[in-house]
Scaffold this motif. Structure first.
Motif, PDB file in Angstrom:
ATOM      1  N   THR A 114       0.868  -1.169   0.000  1.00  0.00           N
ATOM      2  CA  THR A 114       0.000   0.000   0.000  1.00  0.00           C
ATOM      3  C   THR A 114       0.912   1.228   0.000  1.00  0.00           C
ATOM      4  O   THR A 114       2.130   1.109   0.173  1.00  0.00           O
ATOM      5  CB  THR A 114      -0.908   0.048   1.239  1.00  0.00           C
ATOM      6  OG1 THR A 114      -0.099   0.306   2.410  1.00  0.00           O
ATOM      7  CG2 THR A 114      -1.656  -1.261   1.422  1.00  0.00           C
ATOM      8  N   ASP A 115       0.333   2.395  -0.180  1.00  0.00           N
ATOM      9  CA  ASP A 115       1.143   3.616  -0.201  1.00  0.00           C
ATOM     10  C   ASP A 115       1.948   3.798   1.082  1.00  0.00           C
ATOM     11  O   ASP A 115       3.034   4.383   1.061  1.00  0.00           O
ATOM     12  CB  ASP A 115       0.251   4.844  -0.402  1.00  0.00           C
ATOM     13  CG  ASP A 115      -0.264   4.968  -1.828  1.00  0.00           C
ATOM     14  OD1 ASP A 115       0.205   4.199  -2.690  1.00  0.00           O
ATOM     15  OD2 ASP A 115      -1.123   5.830  -2.062  1.00  0.00           O
ATOM     16  N   ARG A 116       1.434   3.289   2.215  1.00  0.00           N
ATOM     17  CA  ARG A 116       2.057   3.543   3.509  1.00  0.00           C
ATOM     18  C   ARG A 116       2.742   2.308   4.094  1.00  0.00           C
ATOM     19  O   ARG A 116       3.067   2.281   5.293  1.00  0.00           O
ATOM     20  CB  ARG A 116       1.010   4.058   4.499  1.00  0.00           C
ATOM     21  CG  ARG A 116       0.382   5.384   4.083  1.00  0.00           C
ATOM     22  CD  ARG A 116      -0.659   5.837   5.099  1.00  0.00           C
ATOM     23  NE  ARG A 116      -1.270   7.095   4.702  1.00  0.00           N
ATOM     24  CZ  ARG A 116      -0.789   8.294   5.001  1.00  0.00           C
ATOM     25  NH1 ARG A 116       0.327   8.374   5.707  1.00  0.00           N
ATOM     26  NH2 ARG A 116      -1.403   9.386   4.611  1.00  0.00           N
ATOM     27  N   SER A 117       2.998   1.308   3.308  1.00  0.00           N
ATOM     28  CA  SER A 117       3.602   0.078   3.823  1.00  0.00           C
ATOM     29  C   SER A 117       4.993   0.312   4.414  1.00  0.00           C
ATOM     30  O   SER A 117       5.790   1.081   3.868  1.00  0.00           O
ATOM     31  CB  SER A 117       3.726  -0.970   2.704  1.00  0.00           C
ATOM     32  OG  SER A 117       2.478  -1.436   2.293  1.00  0.00           O
ATOM     33  N   THR A 118       5.261  -0.385   5.509  1.00  0.00           N
ATOM     34  CA  THR A 118       6.622  -0.515   6.013  1.00  0.00           C
ATOM     35  C   THR A 118       7.177  -1.822   5.466  1.00  0.00           C
ATOM     36  O   THR A 118       6.599  -2.888   5.698  1.00  0.00           O
ATOM     37  CB  THR A 118       6.656  -0.525   7.550  1.00  0.00           C
ATOM     38  OG1 THR A 118       6.196   0.733   8.032  1.00  0.00           O
ATOM     39  CG2 THR A 118       8.068  -0.774   8.068  1.00  0.00           C
ATOM     40  N   VAL A 119       8.278  -1.728   4.725  1.00  0.00           N
ATOM     41  CA  VAL A 119       8.806  -2.863   3.959  1.00  0.00           C
ATOM     42  C   VAL A 119      10.233  -3.152   4.396  1.00  0.00           C
ATOM     43  O   VAL A 119      11.063  -2.243   4.495  1.00  0.00           O
ATOM     44  CB  VAL A 119       8.789  -2.559   2.446  1.00  0.00           C
ATOM     45  CG1 VAL A 119       9.277  -3.768   1.645  1.00  0.00           C
ATOM     46  CG2 VAL A 119       7.394  -2.136   1.991  1.00  0.00           C
ATOM     47  N   ILE A 120      10.541  -4.432   4.624  1.00  0.00           N
ATOM     48  CA  ILE A 120      11.908  -4.872   4.890  1.00  0.00           C
ATOM     49  C   ILE A 120      12.321  -5.813   3.767  1.00  0.00           C
ATOM     50  O   ILE A 120      11.648  -6.819   3.520  1.00  0.00           O
ATOM     51  CB  ILE A 120      12.036  -5.583   6.235  1.00  0.00           C
ATOM     52  CG1 ILE A 120      11.619  -4.659   7.376  1.00  0.00           C
ATOM     53  CG2 ILE A 120      13.469  -6.073   6.450  1.00  0.00           C
ATOM     54  CD1 ILE A 120      11.610  -5.332   8.732  1.00  0.00           C
ATOM     55  N   ASP A 121      13.407  -5.482   3.080  1.00  0.00           N
ATOM     56  CA  ASP A 121      13.943  -6.298   1.993  1.00  0.00           C
ATOM     57  C   ASP A 121      15.230  -6.941   2.477  1.00  0.00           C
ATOM     58  O   ASP A 121      16.203  -6.252   2.806  1.00  0.00           O
ATOM     59  CB  ASP A 121      14.191  -5.412   0.763  1.00  0.00           C
ATOM     60  CG  ASP A 121      14.658  -6.207  -0.451  1.00  0.00           C
ATOM     61  OD1 ASP A 121      14.603  -7.454  -0.413  1.00  0.00           O
ATOM     62  OD2 ASP A 121      15.081  -5.572  -1.433  1.00  0.00           O
ATOM     63  N   LEU A 122      15.256  -8.274   2.538  1.00  0.00           N
ATOM     64  CA  LEU A 122      16.392  -9.030   3.055  1.00  0.00           C
ATOM     65  C   LEU A 122      17.294  -9.473   1.913  1.00  0.00           C
ATOM     66  O   LEU A 122      16.809  -9.962   0.898  1.00  0.00           O
ATOM     67  CB  LEU A 122      15.890 -10.247   3.825  1.00  0.00           C
ATOM     68  CG  LEU A 122      14.852  -9.947   4.913  1.00  0.00           C
ATOM     69  CD1 LEU A 122      14.327 -11.236   5.513  1.00  0.00           C
ATOM     70  CD2 LEU A 122      15.447  -9.056   5.991  1.00  0.00           C
ATOM     71  N   GLY A 123      18.602  -9.324   2.102  1.00  0.00           N
ATOM     72  CA  GLY A 123      19.525  -9.636   1.013  1.00  0.00           C
ATOM     73  C   GLY A 123      19.299  -8.691  -0.142  1.00  0.00           C
ATOM     74  O   GLY A 123      19.214  -9.101  -1.296  1.00  0.00           O
ATOM     75  N   ALA A 124      19.219  -7.395   0.163  1.00  0.00           N
ATOM     76  CA  ALA A 124      18.663  -6.415  -0.773  1.00  0.00           C
ATOM     77  C   ALA A 124      19.616  -5.932  -1.855  1.00  0.00           C
ATOM     78  O   ALA A 124      19.170  -5.321  -2.835  1.00  0.00           O
ATOM     79  CB  ALA A 124      18.155  -5.203   0.009  1.00  0.00           C
ATOM     80  N   ALA A 125      20.928  -6.130  -1.708  1.00  0.00           N
ATOM     81  CA  ALA A 125      21.879  -5.633  -2.722  1.00  0.00           C
ATOM     82  C   ALA A 125      21.621  -6.314  -4.066  1.00  0.00           C
ATOM     83  O   ALA A 125      21.244  -7.491  -4.109  1.00  0.00           O
ATOM     84  CB  ALA A 125      23.311  -5.908  -2.264  1.00  0.00           C
ATOM     85  N   PRO A 126      21.768  -5.592  -5.175  1.00  0.00           N
ATOM     86  CA  PRO A 126      22.237  -4.206  -5.305  1.00  0.00           C
ATOM     87  C   PRO A 126      21.152  -3.143  -5.095  1.00  0.00           C
ATOM     88  O   PRO A 126      21.452  -1.963  -5.059  1.00  0.00           O
ATOM     89  CB  PRO A 126      22.750  -4.157  -6.736  1.00  0.00           C
ATOM     90  CG  PRO A 126      21.867  -5.117  -7.467  1.00  0.00           C
ATOM     91  CD  PRO A 126      21.620  -6.246  -6.503  1.00  0.00           C
TER      92      PRO A 126
END
Length: 251
Positions: free
Chosen positions: A35-47
């Motif tokens: 959603t527009d206001r989501s809190t997102v965590i991306d693991l192993g995010a590189a690059p």
């Protein structure tokens, strides 16, 4: 033109750091992650290709990338450098962010060329992401994790299903034709202290908008048909959702 070249060239033209950005776009279009206001965590995010997409799709939210490698700065994105197998790294992430709406993982093992080994390693990484999701996802939050198809997939999917309302298997068009990768999407993080079929005695403390009685079980809301405020009744749990459930009287 081969599909591999199509997405590679599109990424270059549109400023994405990796062709995998289109996989996340397609996952979102299929499974409605942001959603527009989501809190997102991306693991192993590189690059950072997935971080770019997440920042676009949650423009008023918070996007955080974690990787052992350094991630070049992206507007509107926070980054953490650390190893997810380190409990201190995970504890710091939880303490800083609190609850997240979405946990993402496009992590893949270093390829050995031995398929069963690569598959097992991918499942191990996916389980690390699931552990993080269990710790940080808000009730109703979502998990999207990459894994290679193989013999351990059913067990992983069953474990994700235990923690979520349901699980979807998605194979984005942007994945290479020869790839065995797929994504498991856990929808609706479940944290309810009850299960369907449980029987228990509850006190009705309020009345809902539809006239059902409302009971609290460890701060979890249960709607009870044919019950009024002040009643103490025995019920059977009929349905469980991430944030509330429904029960029927059996007394």
């Amino acid at each position: 033109m081969a599909r591999r070249d199509e997405y590679y060239n599109k990424a270059k033209q549109q400023g994405y750091r990796s062709r995998s950005a289109y996989k996340l776009q397609q996952l979102d279009e299929t499974a409605d992650l942001f959603t527009d206001r989501s809190t997102v965590i991306d693991l192993g995010a590189a690059p950072g290709g997935w971080l770019q997409v997440a920042a676009e799709r949650a423009p008023e939210g918070r996007v955080v990338g974690v990787d052992r490698q350094r991630i070049e700065a992206i507007d509107g994105v926070e980054t953490r450098r650390g190893d997810l197998t380190d409990e201190d790294v995970r504890a710091d992430l939880k303490a800083d962010i609190g609850e997240a709406d979405v946990v993402l993982s496009d992590m893949a093992p270093n390829m050995s060329g031995e398929y069963d080994l690569d598959h097992a390693r991918s499942v191990h990484l996916a389980r690390q992401a699931l552990d993080v999701a269990r710790e940080v996802l808000t009730p109703g939050g979502d998990l999207a994790v990459k894994v290679f198809d193989g013999r351990d997939l059913d067990g992983l999917e069953a474990d994700i299903e235990e923690a979520f309302e349901y699980v979807r298997t998605v194979r984005p068009d942007a994945s290479r034709d020869e790839s065995s990768e797929l994504y498991l999407v856990g929808k609706g993080r479940m944290t309810a202290p009850i299960e369907v079929g449980d029987e228990l005695t509850v006190e009705i403390t309020a009345t809902g908008e539809e006239g059902d009685g409302i009971a609290k079980i460890e701060e979890y809301t249960v709607f009870v048909a044919d019950a009024e405020e002040g009643d103490r009744v025995q019920v059977r749990i009929a349905d469980v959702k991430p944030r509330f459930g429904f029960a029927e009287r059996v007394d």
